[in-house]
Write a protein that holds these residues in place. Sequence first.
Motif, short mmCIF file in Angstrom:
data_model
loop_
_atom_site.label_atom_id
_atom_site.label_comp_id
_atom_site.label_asym_id
_atom_site.label_seq_id
_atom_site.Cartn_x
_atom_site.Cartn_y
_atom_site.Cartn_z
N GLY A 235 0.53 -0.97 -0.40
CA GLY A 235 0.11 -0.25 0.43
C GLY A 235 1.32 1.61 -0.20
N ALA A 236 0.21 2.27 -0.10
CA ALA A 236 1.00 3.50 -0.14
C ALA A 236 0.61 4.07 0.80
CB ALA A 236 0.67 4.03 -1.69
N THR A 237 0.69 3.74 1.83
CA THR A 237 0.55 3.97 3.04
C THR A 237 1.55 4.63 4.06
OG1 THR A 237 0.91 2.08 4.02
CG2 THR A 237 -1.55 2.35 3.56
N ALA A 238 1.72 4.84 5.47
CA ALA A 238 3.20 5.18 5.36
C ALA A 238 3.99 4.22 5.82
CB ALA A 238 2.72 5.57 7.06
N VAL A 239 3.43 2.69 6.14
CA VAL A 239 4.09 1.69 6.27
C VAL A 239 4.62 1.70 5.26
CG1 VAL A 239 4.48 -0.99 6.86
CG2 VAL A 239 2.74 1.35 8.56
N GLY A 240 4.08 0.98 3.96
CA GLY A 240 4.50 0.76 2.73
C GLY A 240 5.26 1.36 1.99
N ARG A 241 5.13 2.96 2.06
CA ARG A 241 6.07 4.02 1.13
C ARG A 241 7.75 3.92 2.46
NH1 ARG A 241 1.19 9.15 0.77
NH2 ARG A 241 1.19 8.18 -1.35
N ALA A 242 7.20 3.54 3.40
CA ALA A 242 9.03 3.43 5.01
C ALA A 242 9.45 2.30 3.62
CB ALA A 242 8.45 3.56 5.96
N LEU A 243 8.50 1.42 3.38
CA LEU A 243 9.30 -0.09 3.20
C LEU A 243 9.54 -0.16 1.80
CD1 LEU A 243 7.36 -2.53 5.44
CD2 LEU A 243 9.13 -1.82 5.86
#
Length: 356
Positions: A100-108
């Motif tokens: 996902g382009a979410t906080a988690v996905g964008r960090a990983l």
Amino acid sequence: LTDYEGAFWVLCDLVDRNLLPVTTELLGCAANLATKRGRKVWAILLGSGVGHIVPILWKYGADTVLLLDDPALDGFHDEIHADLVVRMVKRYRPEILLTGATAVGRALAPRIAIALNCGLTADCTGLDIDPESGALLQTRPAFGGSLMATIRSDRAFPQMATVRPGVMKALSPRPGASGTVVRESAETTMALAESKRLEERVPGSEGANNFGNASFIVAGGRGMKGAAGFRLLSEFASMLGGVVGASRAAVDAGWAPFGMQIGQTGRTVQPRIYLACGISGQIQHMVGMQSSDRIIAINRDPDAPIMKMADLAIVGDAFEIIPEMMRQMRQTRNGISGLFTERNDNSSNADEKRGT
Ligand SMILES: Cc1cc2nc3c(=O)[nH]c(=O)nc-3n(C[C@H](O)[C@H](O)[C@H](O)COP(=O)(O)OP(=O)(O)OC[C@H]3O[C@@H](n4cnc5c(N)ncnc54)[C@H](O)[C@@H]3O)c2cc1C
């Protein structure tokens, strides 16, 4: 290929051990793509005490869940999580990895892509696959949103993309579905972490609407002319049991907070009905709402772009039409369904789509 290689992977996104909807949306997308290419869908689940999520992943399209359930994985730690995903990718060699382009996905995702020396397309709004070559066709807005670009990055594997929440559709849940679990140890990699988690705070969501659960979104643009126009939309939305959204022009003018902005630099939504009032429908707005089940547009200009994509395009002044709709709804007490007859065709002919 062995029987586990070449699968299509979805990295699960959790908050407080609860699955975010973006994961089920990505599983639906991965399942559709995997069918075209005759591949399996894997969900990769990292966390502590997260075993209860496995059946949910099966239900929404995962054939296999790669489970790393370890107390060391409590909370999110980008260095540790990225390192584990990289190890798993090297071991099982998926063809595609979606997050996902979410906080988690964008960090990983960038950490993983750099460690694996593969491509990464961020913030995709559409994904398809070439069944022959296996190239993932990754569509996203480019050049400030003035055009949609389709990108391939099939020279290094896995092919990685992040997708914004609310863009893809989850499959209908398959009751009682089951699949495989592959358990891997987290082989605690704490020593790798150069940063330390001191505290976790959920950011304030001032002015943000709960778009995720909304069946109806009544969105306003520059055509609503001011804060009073948005008060009218707010009244209308509460009659419908919906919430208010806004175009960037309305947010920039200060009539609505940023948390309500829908589009490329705002939120992505997919309600049952999206009512666009005084919004012209520029591409940067459309990418945030084009997956809505039904789109109704009210606009004075019959040639505004949004009128061409709307299922029902109402030509006229929003300040006359909305109060009239509210009046009729009060009279019929039938909600919005009392106002319209549903259309079933998928005609792309703009004139046919226009109603009055
Ligand atoms: C990098 C970038 C990112 C962007 N991100 C976003 C984003 O996330 N979201 C977003 O929305 N925009 C975004 N934009 C801005 C986008 O390009 C448009 O400028 C914006 O969406 C226009 O908003 P609007 O439709 O409300 O205004 P306008 O384009 O000015 O349209 C107003 C419409 O209201 C109609 N109207 C006027 N009066 C009435 C009335 N009385 N009754 C009915 N209709 C009426 C007009 O006919 C017109 O169609 C972005 C732009 C860039 C460059």
